[in-house]
Motif scaffolding. Structure first.
Motif, PDB file in Angstrom:
ATOM      1  N   TYR A   1       0.641  -1.181   0.110  1.00  0.00           N
ATOM      2  CA  TYR A   1       0.035   0.090  -0.119  1.00  0.00           C
ATOM      3  C   TYR A   1       0.775   1.290  -0.078  1.00  0.00           C
TER       4      TYR A   1
ATOM      5  N   VAL B   1      -6.215   0.909  -0.606  1.00  0.00           N
ATOM      6  CA  VAL B   1      -7.121   0.519   0.532  1.00  0.00           C
ATOM      7  C   VAL B   1      -7.647   1.796   1.025  1.00  0.00           C
TER       8      VAL B   1
ATOM      9  N   GLN C   1      -8.591   4.474   3.593  1.00  0.00           N
ATOM     10  CA  GLN C   1      -8.545   4.909   4.985  1.00  0.00           C
ATOM     11  C   GLN C   1      -9.906   5.607   5.578  1.00  0.00           C
TER      12      GLN C   1
ATOM     13  N   LYS D   1     -15.977  -4.093  -1.675  1.00  0.00           N
ATOM     14  CA  LYS D   1     -15.755  -3.944  -0.155  1.00  0.00           C
ATOM     15  C   LYS D   1     -15.338  -5.196   0.191  1.00  0.00           C
TER      16      LYS D   1
ATOM     17  N   TYR E   1      -2.224  -5.734   5.481  1.00  0.00           N
ATOM     18  CA  TYR E   1      -3.370  -5.579   6.232  1.00  0.00           C
ATOM     19  C   TYR E   1      -3.270  -6.010   7.601  1.00  0.00           C
TER      20      TYR E   1
ATOM     21  N   HIS F   1      -5.509  -3.797   9.769  1.00  0.00           N
ATOM     22  CA  HIS F   1      -6.891  -4.529   9.937  1.00  0.00           C
ATOM     23  C   HIS F   1      -7.113  -5.535  10.794  1.00  0.00           C
TER      24      HIS F   1
ATOM     25  N   PRO G   1      -8.041 -10.648   4.396  1.00  0.00           N
ATOM     26  CA  PRO G   1      -9.124 -10.278   3.242  1.00  0.00           C
ATOM     27  C   PRO G   1      -9.775 -11.326   2.270  1.00  0.00           C
TER      28      PRO G   1
ATOM     29  N   HIS H   1     -15.454  -6.519   9.889  1.00  0.00           N
ATOM     30  CA  HIS H   1     -14.493  -5.547   9.551  1.00  0.00           C
ATOM     31  C   HIS H   1     -14.079  -5.623   8.075  1.00  0.00           C
ATOM     32  N   TRP H   2     -14.275  -4.409   7.252  1.00  0.00           N
ATOM     33  CA  TRP H   2     -14.508  -4.427   6.205  1.00  0.00           C
ATOM     34  C   TRP H   2     -13.257  -3.434   5.670  1.00  0.00           C
ATOM     35  N   ARG H   3     -12.700  -3.814   4.435  1.00  0.00           N
ATOM     36  CA  ARG H   3     -11.730  -2.640   3.938  1.00  0.00           C
ATOM     37  C   ARG H   3     -12.327  -2.512   2.456  1.00  0.00           C
ATOM     38  N   THR H   4     -12.262  -1.014   2.291  1.00  0.00           N
ATOM     39  CA  THR H   4     -12.732  -0.714   0.708  1.00  0.00           C
ATOM     40  C   THR H   4     -11.646  -0.707  -0.343  1.00  0.00           C
TER      41      THR H   4
END
Length: 287
Positions: free
Chosen positions: A130, A148, A150, A163, A199, A202, A240, A259-262
């Motif tokens: 990232y 990703v 924030q 997502k 990640y 996360h 993920p 818990h999600w990350r976009t």
């Protein structure tokens, strides 16, 4: 000081080699060396430090000037694309920064749809973390980057793509395989494989939320290595779904704590992007 010299300099920096740069630019190595030497002579400074054992490195002046050269080269690419677009001829190259799960799960669908519409556009891909992708966006190495999002405001223009849920993974015959949803507290005493990059934040957020500490047995950076270790029964992990669900011979389950990350596509400025980049972002938005 010419665009050709800038291109030679930027290509040497990108590929880390005069020989590779010459091959890429379809030039002789002496021509590339002459282009760099001409810049250094004109500016009265040294741009590269050459070391036979360690290779080539940018001087402080080189590090400062490469950013501006890339900006000029990117502007020239935009001009070229605008002119050819007016002539109904699509050309250009899009430089994309990506990470492992985006490369495997998101990029192929976008590329397939884009190339059906724009077959003459070329691509160059750069896979990294990232942090590396954000740096490449800032310095002009890439036009577009998978990132990703924030919670804090991003310094880029973003197009959300997916997502991505954080899930738990374990070996095929693990005792948790009977569970549809795994309580995160059930992982407290399990040997845990903690990712060291990408990640990690996360994963840590999930454990902090439940006020428990994982029993970390291994700390591993590479996503594929983590998946292989899980497959061999060396521990469980959280990661993920976008990546873990594509891995063979491991079990993946939802957690009882969500818990999600976009995952998004980012660029410095959509309005100022080249026609090819704008077209790619438009296709990605509608895949």
């Amino acid at each position: 000081m010419t665009i050709a010299r800038f291109e030679a300099f930027a290509t040497v920096v990108e590929l880390g080699s005069f020989t590779k740069a010459a091959e890429h630019l379809n030039m002789t190595q002496s021509a590339v060396s002459h282009a760099i030497a001409s810049l250094e002579s004109e500016w009265g400074t040294t741009l590269f430090i050459r070391d036979r054992k360690k290779g080539i490195f940018l001087t402080e002046v080189g590090q400062k000037t490469i950013v501006h050269m890339r900006e000029i080269l990117n502007r020239m690419e935009t001009i070229r694309q605008e002119v050819t677009l007016a002539s109904k001829l699509e050309v250009g190259t899009i430089h994309i920064g990506t990470f492992a799960s985006a490369s495997a799960c998101l990029l192929p669908k976008i590329l397939s749809k884009f190339q059906r519409k724009h077959p003459n556009i070329e691509f160059r891909f750069y896979e990294g973390t990232y942090e590396e992708i954000a740096e490449w966006l800032h310095t002009g190495v890439v036009d577009i980057g998978f990132v990703v999002q924030q919670d804090s405001p991003a310094p880029f223009d973003m197009i959300p793509l997916a997502k991505d849920e954080m899930v738990v993974a374990f070996s095929a015959h693990h005792k948790l395989a009977a569970e549809v949803t795994v309580p995160i507290r059930a992982l407290k005493d399990e040997p845990f494989i903690m990712p060291t990059g990408m990640y990690r934040a996360h994963v840590q957020a999930l454990f902090r939320q439940e006020k428990i500490a994982p029993n970390i047995r291994f700390e591993v950076h590479d996503c594929n290595t983590i998946a292989n270790m899980v497959q061999e029964g060396l521990g469980v992990t959280i990661g993920p779904a976008l990546f873990l669900k594509t891995q063979p011979n491991i079990q993946v389950r939802h957690l009882d704590v969500k818990h999600w990350r976009t995952v998004s596509l980012a660029c410095l400025s959509i309005p100022e992007s080249s026609p090819a980049v704008k077209a790619f972002l438009s296709v990605a938005e509608n895949v």
